[in-house]
Design an enzyme around this catalytic site. Structure first.
Site, PDB file in Angstrom:
ATOM      1  N   LYS A   1      -5.527  58.768  12.496  1.00 36.06           N
ATOM      2  CA  LYS A   1      -6.167  59.938  13.104  1.00 36.06           C
ATOM      3  C   LYS A   1      -5.258  60.499  14.186  1.00 36.06           C
ATOM      4  CE  LYS A   1      -9.118  59.896  16.454  1.00 36.06           C
ATOM      5  NZ  LYS A   1     -10.329  59.672  17.269  1.00 36.06           N
TER       6      LYS A   1
ATOM      7  N   ARG B   1     -18.896  60.327  15.549  1.00 28.37           N
ATOM      8  CA  ARG B   1     -18.354  58.971  15.382  1.00 28.37           C
ATOM      9  C   ARG B   1     -18.355  58.215  16.696  1.00 28.37           C
ATOM     10  NH1 ARG B   1     -13.582  57.603  18.364  1.00 28.37           N
ATOM     11  NH2 ARG B   1     -11.928  56.816  17.042  1.00 28.37           N
TER      12      ARG B   1
ATOM     13  N   GLY C   1     -14.875  57.147  28.136  1.00 23.66           N
ATOM     14  CA  GLY C   1     -13.867  58.157  28.409  1.00 23.66           C
ATOM     15  C   GLY C   1     -12.423  57.694  28.424  1.00 23.66           C
ATOM     16  N   ALA C   2     -12.171  56.443  28.786  1.00 20.29           N
ATOM     17  CA  ALA C   2     -10.785  55.999  28.957  1.00 20.29           C
ATOM     18  C   ALA C   2     -10.124  55.721  27.614  1.00 20.29           C
ATOM     19  CB  ALA C   2     -10.747  54.748  29.835  1.00 20.29           C
ATOM     20  N   ASP C   3      -9.111  56.505  27.287  1.00 20.68           N
ATOM     21  CA  ASP C   3      -8.365  56.313  26.046  1.00 20.68           C
ATOM     22  C   ASP C   3      -6.886  56.606  26.251  1.00 20.68           C
ATOM     23  OD1 ASP C   3      -8.436  59.024  26.407  1.00 20.68           O
ATOM     24  OD2 ASP C   3      -9.250  59.514  24.432  1.00 20.68           O
TER      25      ASP C   3
ATOM     26  N   LYS D   1      -6.384  56.431  32.929  1.00 22.70           N
ATOM     27  CA  LYS D   1      -7.784  56.844  33.012  1.00 22.70           C
ATOM     28  C   LYS D   1      -8.642  55.687  33.533  1.00 22.70           C
ATOM     29  CE  LYS D   1      -8.188  60.567  29.603  1.00 22.70           C
ATOM     30  NZ  LYS D   1      -8.953  61.013  28.410  1.00 22.70           N
TER      31      LYS D   1
END
Length: 287
Positions: free
Chosen positions: A44, A87, A197-199, A203
């Site tokens: 992805k 997802r 949120g952290a990716d 972050k």
């Protein structure tokens, strides 16, 4: 997503290192996540274009590529901007259903963007949510989100970080923050927290102090340590995969007083599984 989490802990599944880059404007970023399972392989590309709101588009977008296992060509390309929102929220719902107290009813959501709305909708499917507490930096945006939820028959109010943390049964953080959104002492015993949120390196949504008093779970420990919320956790912290909890190989919540945290850095196996399901639906409907 439940099946994807189970697949993620199987020995034949491999998740490869995340590749991160940016556009000509460094504020516009993208990441490439790839994996292979017993029957699927692919990747992805997820993008975040910071200025898209000004032109009426979501800031996040995604492209899923599934390989044809017979020859290595691309078997399917799926434009998955909205799919990715479903997802991610579904993954939160699966993990929260495993970890939150059964009577959990008050939800605090940090964030008022596109993803925050999907998170609330998904969690309302696995728990009877009696109140949604909305915490956002922009009060006008938070008020608009409140109106949307109330119009849909949900009890929602705008509040502040401390007030929401002190009464919430479930807390979801869905932001792009680089610093903690609340203080660890505000979190009450029995709370479940989903950090969505952290990716990316740097972050952070949660205070480090929580790690000494909470049970930690995630989608993929190596990735969570590298780019997820647990990049800020102590090296000795024990982190459990949610897949092993689903399979009852390890325990989740053990007491009503436990504070549980699920970190979702978002794994490629999730994308392969939802991409394959979409492809199967397409073939069924158009064959």
């Amino acid at each position: 997503m439940r099946d994807a989490f189970i697949a993620a802990v199987q020995p034949e599944t491999k998740s490869f290192n995340v590749v991160q880059g940016h556009g000509t404007d460094p504020d516009n970023t993208f990441g490439v996540k790839a994996s292979t399972t017993e029957h699927l392989s692919g990747l992805k590309v997820g993008s975040f274009w910071a200025g898209n709101e000004s032109i009426g588009l979501p800031r996040h977008n995604s492209l899923i590529l599934l390989f044809d296992q017979r020859c290595g060509k691309i078997g399917a390309a799926i434009e998955a901007g909205e799919v990715n929102a479903y997802r991610t929220a579904a993954a939160d719902a699966v993990a929260t259903d495993q970890l939150a107290r059964k009577e959990a009813a008050i939800l605090a959501i940090f964030g008022t963007g596109h993803q925050a709305r999907f998170e609330c909708a998904a969690l309302a499917r696995i728990r009877t949510i009696t109140k949604i507490l909305i915490v956002g930096r922009n009060k006008d945006t938070a008020q608009q989100m409140t109106k949307e939820f109330c119009s849909a028959g949900m009890n929602a109010i705008v509040t502040d970080a401390e007030s929401s943390c002190r009464v919430a049964d479930i807390i979801v953080t869905a932001t792009s923050s680089h610093s903690p959104l609340f203080e660890s002492e505000w979190i009450q015993p029995g709370t479940h927290i989903s950090a969505m949120g952290a990716d990316r390196l740097g972050k952070q949504e949660l205070p480090v102090g929580l790690y000494s008093c909470a049970k930690l779970f995630c989608d993929l420990p190596l990735q969570s340590r590298a780019i997820g919320e647990y990049q800020h956790a102590p090296a000795q912290a024990e982190i459990t995969t949610i897949g092993s909890v689903i399979l009852a190989e390890t325990s989740g919540r053990q007491t009503e007083e436990d504070i549980t945290i699920f970190d979702s850095s978002g794994i490629s196996v999730q994308d392969l599984y939802i991409g394959q399901r979409i492809l199967e639906k397409f073939r069924t409907n158009y064959s």
